[in-house]
Design a protein around this motif. Sequence first.
Motif, mmCIF file in Angstrom:
data_model
loop_
_atom_site.group_PDB
_atom_site.id
_atom_site.type_symbol
_atom_site.label_atom_id
_atom_site.label_comp_id
_atom_site.label_asym_id
_atom_site.label_seq_id
_atom_site.Cartn_x
_atom_site.Cartn_y
_atom_site.Cartn_z
ATOM 1 N N VAL A 193 29.836 29.476 33.837
ATOM 2 C CA VAL A 193 28.544 28.880 34.171
ATOM 3 C C VAL A 193 28.119 29.420 35.536
ATOM 4 N N GLU A 194 26.878 29.894 35.625
ATOM 5 C CA GLU A 194 26.381 30.486 36.863
ATOM 6 C C GLU A 194 25.057 29.857 37.266
ATOM 7 N N LYS A 195 24.749 29.929 38.552
ATOM 8 C CA LYS A 195 23.463 29.459 39.063
ATOM 9 C C LYS A 195 22.869 30.558 39.944
ATOM 10 N N ASP A 196 21.613 30.950 39.674
ATOM 11 C CA ASP A 196 20.994 32.010 40.463
ATOM 12 C C ASP A 196 20.350 31.451 41.734
ATOM 13 N N LYS A 197 19.738 32.321 42.534
ATOM 14 C CA LYS A 197 19.184 31.920 43.823
ATOM 15 C C LYS A 197 18.007 30.964 43.684
ATOM 16 N N ASN A 198 17.421 30.894 42.486
ATOM 17 C CA ASN A 198 16.326 29.956 42.228
ATOM 18 C C ASN A 198 16.800 28.628 41.662
ATOM 19 N N GLY A 199 18.119 28.500 41.524
ATOM 20 C CA GLY A 199 18.680 27.258 41.000
ATOM 21 C C GLY A 199 18.753 27.185 39.495
ATOM 22 N N GLU A 200 18.438 28.288 38.801
ATOM 23 C CA GLU A 200 18.503 28.304 37.342
ATOM 24 C C GLU A 200 19.950 28.481 36.881
ATOM 25 N N VAL A 201 20.359 27.660 35.931
ATOM 26 C CA VAL A 201 21.735 27.683 35.431
ATOM 27 C C VAL A 201 21.794 28.421 34.100
ATOM 28 N N SER A 202 22.778 29.288 33.954
ATOM 29 C CA SER A 202 23.006 29.986 32.688
ATOM 30 C C SER A 202 24.503 30.025 32.412
#
Length: 327
Positions: A6-15
């Motif tokens: 599970v990852e979270k990008d710099k915009n806070g979006e989780v994938s």
Amino acid sequence: MRAFVVEKDKNGEVSSSVKEVEEPICGEDEVLIKVTYSSLNYKDALSSIGHSGVTRKFPHITGVDVIGTIFETKSNHFEVGQRVIVTGYDLGMNTDGGHAQFTKVPASWIVKAPDCLSDKEIMSYGTAGLTAALSINELINNNISPESGDILVTGATGGVGSLAVTILNSLGFNVVAISGKSDKIDFLKKIGSKEVILRDNFLKDSAKALLAPKFAAVIDTVGGDILSTSLKQTKYDGVVTCCGLTASSDLNTNVFPFILRGVRLIGIDSVECSLVKKQESWEQLASKFRVDKLNTIIKEITLDEIGDAYKELLNSKSIGRYIVKLN
């Protein structure tokens, strides 16, 4: 190694997806486990969408329980080749979990696997089975027996609920199940429910202060109005255990069940409970709580199928237990 990350990008979006990651390095008083099986739980599903109450560290590997063999150890208490179980603590939350080919954990989190259960059987129980066993023990320790009367199990098609139904039935209890899934009545009767009540029918009189006493004990896995209505229908000196919140974390009730009927409400936590209690519960699951209906409850999947299974869990469409085969 391959893992569900599970990852979270710099915009806070989780994938989330299956990825190749570095194998963990074993540190002092830690062990590295070669994972054979893990499972899926509601907490795993919440972690997969970045729920802040479960996971705050990214990237992160899900999986709150694991069975496998010690591949490397830097602890004096365990040896390479031992079969071990890890459930709860911080595993799969902010410590990388069991949905990987290898996982690293503190030695203080480990219990030894019962010899008479296979890895697949152990993870067919998993955290859900451990929670069910802890709940049933509270009933037995508070003098609830098959002669006491009907036992109500809520959220009965879920992991904890379905295992509680199956184990209670094997112990001779008369089990009444609650479910919101009318198409799963036959399933619930197959695994041991003598009666099934649909959720809407059960909640019909939930606004009343007290209801006719029907159940000697309740194993509640969902919380909310189901739990409060269960309390109102528990017999004198009855026991209600609470271990989940898939319906709601709120409990809107009154004191009448407690002061007029002496009902006891007992919280169940399988995450931080002592290793002694966990080891005892696993030994019970391998002996007097052992059941022969696990294949009717479990669905075996691979790492690549975890994402779709999480959608089922989050949408309350899952039935029984998902177990994940690794190595």
